[in-house]
Structures are given as C-alpha cells and as structure tokens.
Design a protein around this motif. Structure first.
Motif, mmCIF file in Angstrom:
data_model
loop_
_atom_site.group_PDB
_atom_site.id
_atom_site.type_symbol
_atom_site.label_atom_id
_atom_site.label_comp_id
_atom_site.label_asym_id
_atom_site.label_seq_id
_atom_site.Cartn_x
_atom_site.Cartn_y
_atom_site.Cartn_z
ATOM 1 N N VAL A 133 2.849 11.573 7.825
ATOM 2 C CA VAL A 133 2.818 10.465 6.870
ATOM 3 C C VAL A 133 3.064 9.162 7.629
ATOM 4 O O VAL A 133 4.025 9.054 8.396
ATOM 5 C CB VAL A 133 3.888 10.642 5.779
ATOM 6 C CG1 VAL A 133 3.741 9.564 4.718
ATOM 7 C CG2 VAL A 133 3.787 12.025 5.159
ATOM 8 N N ASP A 134 2.212 8.181 7.417
ATOM 9 C CA ASP A 134 2.340 6.868 8.055
ATOM 10 C C ASP A 134 2.677 5.813 7.015
ATOM 11 O O ASP A 134 2.148 5.834 5.895
ATOM 12 C CB ASP A 134 1.048 6.476 8.771
ATOM 13 C CG ASP A 134 0.729 7.392 9.944
ATOM 14 O OD1 ASP A 134 1.681 7.889 10.577
ATOM 15 O OD2 ASP A 134 -0.463 7.619 10.210
ATOM 16 N N PRO A 160 1.883 5.088 1.301
ATOM 17 C CA PRO A 160 1.796 5.723 2.619
ATOM 18 C C PRO A 160 0.460 6.430 2.789
ATOM 19 O O PRO A 160 -0.238 6.712 1.802
ATOM 20 C CB PRO A 160 2.974 6.704 2.624
ATOM 21 C CG PRO A 160 3.304 6.928 1.184
ATOM 22 C CD PRO A 160 2.954 5.663 0.477
ATOM 23 N N THR A 161 0.089 6.712 4.020
ATOM 24 C CA THR A 161 -1.192 7.365 4.309
ATOM 25 C C THR A 161 -0.966 8.626 5.128
ATOM 26 O O THR A 161 0.099 8.821 5.707
ATOM 27 C CB THR A 161 -2.139 6.419 5.072
ATOM 28 O OG1 THR A 161 -1.505 6.009 6.288
ATOM 29 C CG2 THR A 161 -2.473 5.193 4.229
ATOM 30 N N SER A 162 -1.990 9.457 5.178
ATOM 31 C CA SER A 162 -1.928 10.688 5.964
ATOM 32 C C SER A 162 -2.762 10.537 7.228
ATOM 33 O O SER A 162 -3.883 10.017 7.186
ATOM 34 C CB SER A 162 -2.451 11.871 5.147
ATOM 35 O OG SER A 162 -2.530 13.045 5.932
ATOM 36 N N ASP A 163 -2.207 10.960 8.339
ATOM 37 C CA ASP A 163 -2.939 10.972 9.599
ATOM 38 C C ASP A 163 -3.665 12.313 9.706
ATOM 39 O O ASP A 163 -3.077 13.334 10.043
ATOM 40 C CB ASP A 163 -1.969 10.792 10.767
ATOM 41 C CG ASP A 163 -2.674 10.686 12.114
ATOM 42 O OD1 ASP A 163 -3.872 11.013 12.189
ATOM 43 O OD2 ASP A 163 -2.025 10.282 13.090
ATOM 44 N N THR A 164 -4.955 12.312 9.385
ATOM 45 C CA THR A 164 -5.708 13.576 9.331
ATOM 46 C C THR A 164 -5.900 14.207 10.698
ATOM 47 O O THR A 164 -6.239 15.385 10.796
ATOM 48 C CB THR A 164 -7.084 13.343 8.686
ATOM 49 O OG1 THR A 164 -7.792 12.317 9.410
ATOM 50 C CG2 THR A 164 -6.925 12.910 7.233
ATOM 51 N N LYS A 187 1.605 8.506 -2.746
ATOM 52 C CA LYS A 187 0.457 9.092 -2.052
ATOM 53 C C LYS A 187 0.531 10.611 -2.183
ATOM 54 O O LYS A 187 1.565 11.217 -1.929
ATOM 55 C CB LYS A 187 0.472 8.696 -0.574
ATOM 56 C CG LYS A 187 -0.618 9.350 0.262
ATOM 57 C CD LYS A 187 -2.004 8.851 -0.122
ATOM 58 C CE LYS A 187 -3.064 9.418 0.839
ATOM 59 N NZ LYS A 187 -4.422 8.937 0.503
ATOM 60 N N SER A 225 6.258 6.559 11.170
ATOM 61 C CA SER A 225 5.474 7.793 11.051
ATOM 62 C C SER A 225 6.424 8.983 11.044
ATOM 63 O O SER A 225 7.355 9.036 11.856
ATOM 64 C CB SER A 225 4.481 7.935 12.205
ATOM 65 O OG SER A 225 3.501 6.923 12.163
ATOM 66 N N SER A 285 0.843 -1.203 0.000
ATOM 67 C CA SER A 285 0.000 0.000 0.000
ATOM 68 C C SER A 285 0.873 1.246 0.000
ATOM 69 O O SER A 285 2.035 1.219 0.420
ATOM 70 C CB SER A 285 -0.928 0.014 1.216
ATOM 71 O OG SER A 285 -0.180 0.008 2.421
ATOM 72 N N ILE A 334 -0.776 14.061 -0.681
ATOM 73 C CA ILE A 334 -1.350 14.555 0.570
ATOM 74 C C ILE A 334 -1.415 16.078 0.518
ATOM 75 O O ILE A 334 -0.427 16.745 0.181
ATOM 76 C CB ILE A 334 -0.509 14.110 1.781
ATOM 77 C CG1 ILE A 334 -0.460 12.575 1.853
ATOM 78 C CG2 ILE A 334 -1.077 14.690 3.073
ATOM 79 C CD1 ILE A 334 0.429 12.045 2.958
#
Length: 301
Positions: A151-152, A137-141, A228, A196, A135, A230
């Motif tokens: 960024v996680d 990376p994702t954002s911690d909103t 990703k 993170s 996957s 962001i």
C-alpha cells in the motif's frame, strides 16, 4: 481571622477601629504549563489546570505571557478582559494573525491575595492540523500478489500541511471480523514517515482488503483519506494456446479456453494477438476481438 485596632494616650483608649477580616495564606504552588487544546493557522487555544495548592487563599486571576514568536524572553503579557481576573477560567484562545508556522513559547501565572506562582514554559506552533489527503492510498501491483499487499500513500504537498511539517503517515486496515479499523503504521505514539507498507500477515488469495490513511503534524491529525479496496491477487496464469476451429480462403476461426488460475482476481478481459509467419515475428493486437468470447473469426487477407 478578624482584627481591630485601638489607639491609646494618657487619657485612655479609643474606640475600636472597623473590623478587618484577613485570611492567613501563602502564595500558590505547583502550576503546570499550559497545554494546546486546538489550533488554526492564526490562533491557538490554550488550556490549563489550577495550581495543586492555592496557598490557603483563593486564586484571583490568571496571567498569560509569551515570547512574541521570536524565541526571546517570555515578557509579552496578554492583556484581555476575557482572561484576566477570571479565576475559574481554564481555557483561552489567542489570535496570532499572520503568524502561520511561527513557534511561540508560553507560560502562565496564577495569583492569590498574597503572591503568585509561574508555570514552566510550553512550546506551540501556530498551525492547523493538515488537510485531508486528496487521494486514497494505492496498490503497487508490482509487489502486491496473492500472499501480500503493498500500500502506497501520497506525499502531502506543502500547502496542505496546515503550516507545520508532516511528522507521520498513519495507515489503517479494516478488520471485517470485528468491524473495526486498526493502525498498521504511524499512529500517535508511534510516528512514522514511511509512505509504503507491505502487509503479509493474514493475507489470503482473492480476498479484498480496505485501507485508509491520514497524516499528522505537531498539532494533530488530518481527516481520513478516502478508502481504497485492494485485492490480494497476482497476474493470471496464461491461457492455453488458441486452437483451430475452421477456415476459408480469407478467414480463420479460433477457439480459446480460459486461464486455469485467475491469480485471485476475476479476469476482466482477454486480448488476442497475431503475427504473420516470418523470420522475425512481429506481434500486433487483434482489434476486432472485443467481446471476450471463447471463439473468434478474423480475416487473413
């Protein structure tokens, strides 16, 4: 040097022996330990350089030894026509089927006409590089806002490590000005298990930033994850209260105005909620309001 021998007795000297040509030399010196060139879950490709001195005689062969993967003496010689008696060889792949995750120690021997020299030992793990992260990376909103981006990176499952433990998570950010990627954490030489990262330097409200990551084990790095995008944004400001437009005995029409601050990201939708006047207000979403228009009529019956 060339040599020949005579034999003598009381009757005289024999004719000369056949000529022998010899090079005066010593054993080779300074052979560096082999290095890992590449690896899979069942093979290791080793590389090496020639001794710094061949002692005056050409190297005639290289010999490779290992400990069998049990940490014992390095007394298991690799006997292979593709390795031995090939003095110009500088790389060899050893197959170790069923040994994924095992640690091996290796040493090398270089041989010339009169002697040999052994290298120091080198430790290697039978493992491939990790698989590509599944996957982006994702954002911690909860932390990302108009001034910073969190960024996680997802933890790599055991089956995707290549057979050796993950030693670093390498996060990169794209620099649009120079059209290059640069590492924020965990690159080669600065390994980090941090999954993170909060980025605040240079972050501007409303701008979109690109991120990707890869992971390292002892044998190298995986391919890069998907990217990703962001946005440096926070929750929008609350819109003004709905205002009365008109009504009938069974319906009311309300007018709305947009929020004055979108928080840095385009507002995609509005929600209308209502509560019937009572001692305790109970709010429910108006499901008929779906078009994000700045006016809406709802029945009051």
């Amino acid at each position: 040097y060339r040599f020949r021998l005579y034999s003598l007795n009381y009757n005289g000297k024999s004719v000369a022996s056949p000529v022998s040509t010899k090079v005066i030399c010593v054993s080779p010196v300074n052979l560096a330990a082999p290095t890992l060139k590449s690896s899979t879950t069942e093979s290791l490709t080793l590389g090496w350089t020639a001794p710094t001195s061949d002692g005056g005689c050409s190297i005639t062969s290289y010999h490779l030894y290992h400990d069998g993967g049990d940490g014992g003496a390095l007394d298991v010689e690799v006997v292979d026509a593709n390795l031995n008696n090939k003095p110009t060889l500088r790389q060899y792949t050893i197959t170790l089927t069923g040994k994924n995750g095992f640690t091996y120690n290796f040493k090398l021997k270089a041989v010339n006409e009169v002697g040999n020299v052994e290298s120091s030992s080198a430790t290697m793990i039978v493992a491939s590089v990790p698989l590509k992260p599944t996957s982006a990376p994702t954002s911690d909103t909860a932390v990302t806002n108009a001034q910073q981006v969190k960024v996680d990176m997802a933890t790599i499952p055991g089956g995707n490590t290549g057979g050796s433990a993950i030693i670093s998570y390498n996060l990169q950010m794209y620099n649009s000005s120079s059209d290059t990627w640069f590492s924020l954490s965990g690159d080669s030489g600065s390994y980090s298990m941090q999954t993170s990262v909060v980025v605040s330097s240079g972050i501007e409200k409303g701008k979109i930033y690109r991120f990707r990551y890869r992971v390292w084990n002892i044998n190298g790095a995986s391919d890069w994850s998907d990217e990703k995008y962001i946005t440096a944004a926070e929750k929008p400001a609350p819109p003004p209260a709905p205002t009365y437009a008109s009504s009938t005995d069974s319906a009311i029409t309300l007018n709305f105005k947009p929020s004055t601050d979108d928080g840095g990201a385009i507002i995609k939708t509005y929600e209308l909620w209502k509560s019937v006047e009572a001692t305790t207000l109970t709010w429910s979403k108006v499901t008929t309001y779906t078009d994000n228009s700045m006016s809406h009529t709802l029945t009051t019956a």
